[in-house]
Motif scaffolding. Sequence first.
Motif, PDB file in Angstrom:
ATOM      1  N   SER A   1      34.951 -38.313  47.358  1.00 11.59           N
ATOM      2  CA  SER A   1      35.557 -37.014  47.638  1.00 11.59           C
ATOM      3  C   SER A   1      36.396 -36.565  46.443  1.00 11.59           C
ATOM      4  O   SER A   1      36.344 -35.395  46.032  1.00 11.59           O
ATOM      5  CB  SER A   1      36.453 -37.100  48.883  1.00 11.59           C
ATOM      6  OG  SER A   1      35.670 -37.419  50.004  1.00 11.59           O
ATOM      7  N   ASP A   2      37.155 -37.494  45.875  1.00 11.31           N
ATOM      8  CA  ASP A   2      37.943 -37.164  44.683  1.00 11.31           C
ATOM      9  C   ASP A   2      37.036 -36.693  43.555  1.00 11.31           C
ATOM     10  O   ASP A   2      37.320 -35.716  42.867  1.00 11.31           O
ATOM     11  CB  ASP A   2      38.734 -38.389  44.201  1.00 11.31           C
ATOM     12  CG  ASP A   2      39.828 -38.786  45.188  1.00 11.31           C
ATOM     13  OD1 ASP A   2      40.131 -37.964  46.077  1.00 11.31           O
ATOM     14  OD2 ASP A   2      40.354 -39.909  45.072  1.00 11.31           O
TER      15      ASP A   2
ATOM     16  N   ASN B   1      23.655 -36.400  52.010  1.00  6.54           N
ATOM     17  CA  ASN B   1      24.333 -35.650  53.076  1.00  6.54           C
ATOM     18  C   ASN B   1      23.395 -34.590  53.668  1.00  6.54           C
ATOM     19  O   ASN B   1      22.250 -34.421  53.240  1.00  6.54           O
ATOM     20  CB  ASN B   1      25.652 -35.056  52.558  1.00  6.54           C
ATOM     21  CG  ASN B   1      25.441 -33.913  51.570  1.00  6.54           C
ATOM     22  OD1 ASN B   1      24.334 -33.694  51.088  1.00  6.54           O
ATOM     23  ND2 ASN B   1      26.510 -33.189  51.274  1.00  6.54           N
TER      24      ASN B   1
ATOM     25  N   VAL C   1      33.842 -43.073  50.651  1.00  9.95           N
ATOM     26  CA  VAL C   1      33.997 -41.646  50.972  1.00  9.95           C
ATOM     27  C   VAL C   1      35.215 -41.063  50.257  1.00  9.95           C
ATOM     28  O   VAL C   1      35.150 -39.982  49.656  1.00  9.95           O
ATOM     29  CB  VAL C   1      34.115 -41.455  52.503  1.00  9.95           C
ATOM     30  CG1 VAL C   1      34.538 -40.029  52.833  1.00  9.95           C
ATOM     31  CG2 VAL C   1      32.787 -41.783  53.173  1.00  9.95           C
ATOM     32  N   GLU C   2      36.296 -41.839  50.268  1.00 10.60           N
ATOM     33  CA  GLU C   2      37.524 -41.347  49.639  1.00 10.60           C
ATOM     34  C   GLU C   2      37.326 -41.152  48.130  1.00 10.60           C
ATOM     35  O   GLU C   2      37.658 -40.107  47.574  1.00 10.60           O
ATOM     36  CB  GLU C   2      38.650 -42.360  49.906  1.00 10.60           C
ATOM     37  CG  GLU C   2      40.019 -41.847  49.541  1.00 10.60           C
ATOM     38  CD  GLU C   2      41.075 -42.927  49.821  1.00 10.60           C
ATOM     39  OE1 GLU C   2      42.074 -42.940  49.104  1.00 10.60           O
ATOM     40  OE2 GLU C   2      40.859 -43.762  50.727  1.00 10.60           O
TER      41      GLU C   2
ATOM     42  N   ALA D   1      34.015 -35.459  43.805  1.00 13.63           N
ATOM     43  CA  ALA D   1      33.353 -34.192  44.151  1.00 13.63           C
ATOM     44  C   ALA D   1      34.296 -33.030  43.911  1.00 13.63           C
ATOM     45  O   ALA D   1      33.883 -31.977  43.403  1.00 13.63           O
ATOM     46  CB  ALA D   1      32.896 -34.219  45.608  1.00 13.63           C
ATOM     47  N   ASN D   2      35.562 -33.220  44.249  1.00  8.16           N
ATOM     48  CA  ASN D   2      36.513 -32.124  44.100  1.00  8.16           C
ATOM     49  C   ASN D   2      36.719 -31.728  42.647  1.00  8.16           C
ATOM     50  O   ASN D   2      37.183 -30.625  42.355  1.00  8.16           O
ATOM     51  CB  ASN D   2      37.855 -32.503  44.744  1.00  8.16           C
ATOM     52  CG  ASN D   2      37.710 -32.611  46.262  1.00  8.16           C
ATOM     53  OD1 ASN D   2      36.819 -31.995  46.843  1.00  8.16           O
ATOM     54  ND2 ASN D   2      38.558 -33.406  46.890  1.00  8.16           N
TER      55      ASN D   2
ATOM     56  N   GLN E   1      31.487 -35.869  55.075  1.00  4.99           N
ATOM     57  CA  GLN E   1      32.947 -35.809  54.915  1.00  4.99           C
ATOM     58  C   GLN E   1      33.320 -35.511  53.469  1.00  4.99           C
ATOM     59  O   GLN E   1      34.392 -34.987  53.185  1.00  4.99           O
ATOM     60  CB  GLN E   1      33.594 -37.145  55.317  1.00  4.99           C
ATOM     61  CG  GLN E   1      33.459 -37.489  56.796  1.00  4.99           C
ATOM     62  CD  GLN E   1      33.894 -38.927  57.064  1.00  4.99           C
ATOM     63  OE1 GLN E   1      34.847 -39.415  56.471  1.00  4.99           O
ATOM     64  NE2 GLN E   1      33.180 -39.607  57.944  1.00  4.99           N
ATOM     65  N   ILE E   2      32.443 -35.878  52.546  1.00  2.57           N
ATOM     66  CA  ILE E   2      32.711 -35.587  51.132  1.00  2.57           C
ATOM     67  C   ILE E   2      32.504 -34.104  50.874  1.00  2.57           C
ATOM     68  O   ILE E   2      33.325 -33.457  50.245  1.00  2.57           O
ATOM     69  CB  ILE E   2      31.782 -36.433  50.233  1.00  2.57           C
ATOM     70  CG1 ILE E   2      32.094 -37.912  50.432  1.00  2.57           C
ATOM     71  CG2 ILE E   2      31.921 -36.033  48.768  1.00  2.57           C
ATOM     72  CD1 ILE E   2      31.041 -38.844  49.861  1.00  2.57           C
ATOM     73  N   SER E   3      31.393 -33.582  51.353  1.00  5.29           N
ATOM     74  CA  SER E   3      31.177 -32.143  51.233  1.00  5.29           C
ATOM     75  C   SER E   3      30.075 -31.710  52.197  1.00  5.29           C
ATOM     76  O   SER E   3      29.088 -32.413  52.379  1.00  5.29           O
ATOM     77  CB  SER E   3      30.786 -31.761  49.805  1.00  5.29           C
ATOM     78  OG  SER E   3      30.527 -30.367  49.753  1.00  5.29           O
TER      79      SER E   3
END
Lengths: 288, 540
Positions: free
Chosen positions: B107-108, B161, B103-104, B110-111, B141-143
């Motif tokens: 997330s990076d 998701n 997830v971490e 995705a951002n 949690q990612i988006s």
Amino acid sequence: MSQPRLPLTVISGYLGAGKTTLINRLLSEPHGQQLMVLVNDFGAINIDADLLVSAEKDTLLLSNGCVCCTIGGDLFMAVADALDRTPRPEHLIIEASGVAEPSKIANVALAEPDLRYAGIVTLADALNYRALAHDPLVGEQVKGQVRAADIVLLSKGSDQALLLELAVLANAPAMALSDDISVSELLLELNPDKAPDIAAHTHPAYTSWSAQEPREFSRARLLEKLESRPSGLYRLKGRLLGPDGGLELHVVGAQISVSACEQPSIGKLVGIGPKQSLSQDAIAQWWA
Amino acid sequence: MSQITVYRAKEIITMDPNQPRATHVAVMDGKILAVGGADCADQWGTAVHDDSLSDAVLMPGFVEGHSHMMAGAIWDYAYAGYHDRIDPDGKLWKGMTDIEAVVERLSDQANALPAGQPLVAWGFDPIFLPTERLNRNHLDQISKDRPVAVMYSNFHLMCVNTRALELASYSAETNVEGVLRGPDGALTGELQEMAAMMPVMRRLGIDFRGLSQTAPAIRSFGKVCTRAGVTTATDLFATIEESDIDTLTRVTREASFPIRLVPTLGAIGAQPEEIAARALHLKTFNHDKLRLGAVKLMTDGSIQGWTARVKWPGYVGGQPNGIWNTPPETIFDLCEVMQKNAVQMHIHTNGDEASEVSIAALEAASRKHPWPNSRHVLQHCQMMGRDQFRACAALGICTNLFANHIWYFGDQHAALTLGEDRAERMDAVRSALDEGVRVAIHSDAPVTPMGPLFTAWCAVTRETMTGRILGEAQRISVSEALYAITLGAAYTLKMDHEIGSIETGKKADFAVLAEDPTKAKCLKDVAVLGTVINGVQHLL
């Protein structure tokens, strides 16, 4: 939704079961529908030269508006391409490979909102089926295709005992596929608006039934009614009057779909199944 | 007269028994002119001496006999796997050993994307993360706004998701096989098999067909190979349309393209005679760095997916036998027709029933159409025993074994698929060599990362992820393993007269290594510095 959902029929069966013959018949019968047929290869596709407009490496174009394409590397991407095609075909037919699990393909019609499930047709070869079903290498896969079927068509002859065995295995109607019957009538979309008012037509191989229905049905009552439908009914389609707008129903084999539609002026239903598994009386009594 | 360049190396491991070791190799016109000491080319005239590789150890360029071109362009998607991996540009992506890490990392990633653009990841494998199943709450949690899809390493499953579920119109009312629900009845986000995945893939623009045959995909695959010291690699089940040929020939001809590419045509979608004709037609486009003409047959599925066709006593968990992806009688037809037309075959066989049928089909074909040097190759061969290897030796059939499986899936095979004793004799390279079979070993990249030295290490140590030695009796020596990743694999591609050893007359194709793999503490940790192909350096 901008376009109507594309009905998807999967034609299944082991090598030599007659899938290509069935597809040749579907492509050339005068059903007036623009079919798109995805096949594994053109090897045995045999289109009358009068009907063929153009033949390229992976696409055959027919003068009746039908298209036949090879599947290429990825079946599901080929299905996606069919949906994106303009104009969208009226019915998508997939020839499964000889060892494919047809339900794994047909499942996409339940998953994809732009598709509509229109049945798994499994062909069995009257001369070879028994030997294949007992073959230690492929027997389970051959029987699996029959188990997945919404209707079983027996090619290369009729064999009553085998038909019974297949119907039991499939828990679905089974019939011999003789040369003189219209396969498009059985397999393609029924049109309740064009159907005769009631049970007026007879057919050598099928029982087809239609009715006008003035009664109003709630969704729950309709579903309950459908649960007890005759087992030989392969497909049933129609629109009925409902308490808050109309109900559109599509039944193929074990699959039932009931969705909201505009309130029709009168309910109409049309259904079909093999004559030997389904009688007019049975269906009429059920619906009455 | 063309220029002669004499390269000095710290050590040259030639794989040529006449001169196993050397310090210098002379190159002219992209070929090896002479091998030996500093004076090896003196007879041939004036030479330029090049010391740029003098700190490196040279081996023949490695040959990957079973990989797939998508190993390059798959990196267009974000990596979500358990193991460390290096992308085509050399960046190390640390493996993610729990879901939080996935997830971490995602997330990076995705951002860094424009708003609304889907994030698609690959390589996730739940078999290594048995505690909790990945679900849509993790991916939310990612988006919450952008669709997120994580493709599993077997490409049969994905998790998405909530936004992606909505795009596909999957809802609480959805009742479709493969669209999974939790104990509470809510969708988990996990989608199993293509039918359930397709509605999401279609709306997120995921199309794997673009991962092969495009110019960037071909170049990217070349980079993956160079990082592994590979100068010849297969794309083993290629879909090559007529419209792809131009790109394929153009890109492989580029001076900067660093490998000899061996695409083998997937034998589907036409009658056997047409497939044979197609393979022979493709062969007419061959040049020095493009070698078309062979075909790949599928037979069964995979052992870890319980879809391989295995002989009695079957799977240890009582699962039903696997499936044929090609009916046995079609395997016989294809073998006969390819043999008749002199088209070499690579045949996927994971389970021992699939290899048994394939050997029988090849034997039948060879009785009808004798072809003594056909060199058909069984690929994977994971359950073959000595009996089948003896049959292969008698028939001249080569075997390319999936040695990487021992490390990646060996523990799973012992516990879950085949049980202890058959897992111990999986990927039996020792037996194959002892029975006189021609052997290569492979990665099946991107299924496992391309890295012939890692593959060699697997065959030598037979160590699994948990450190267990799986089948000590099937270990091979380092020199046997190095042979398998050079001349052994070259033989299976019918290229052993051109590549696979450093000897006069062959192509100047080298793997450039930081140390001598025969003396290294750990074979798999030997650093690859780059490659040389046709005398042209591709250093990292």
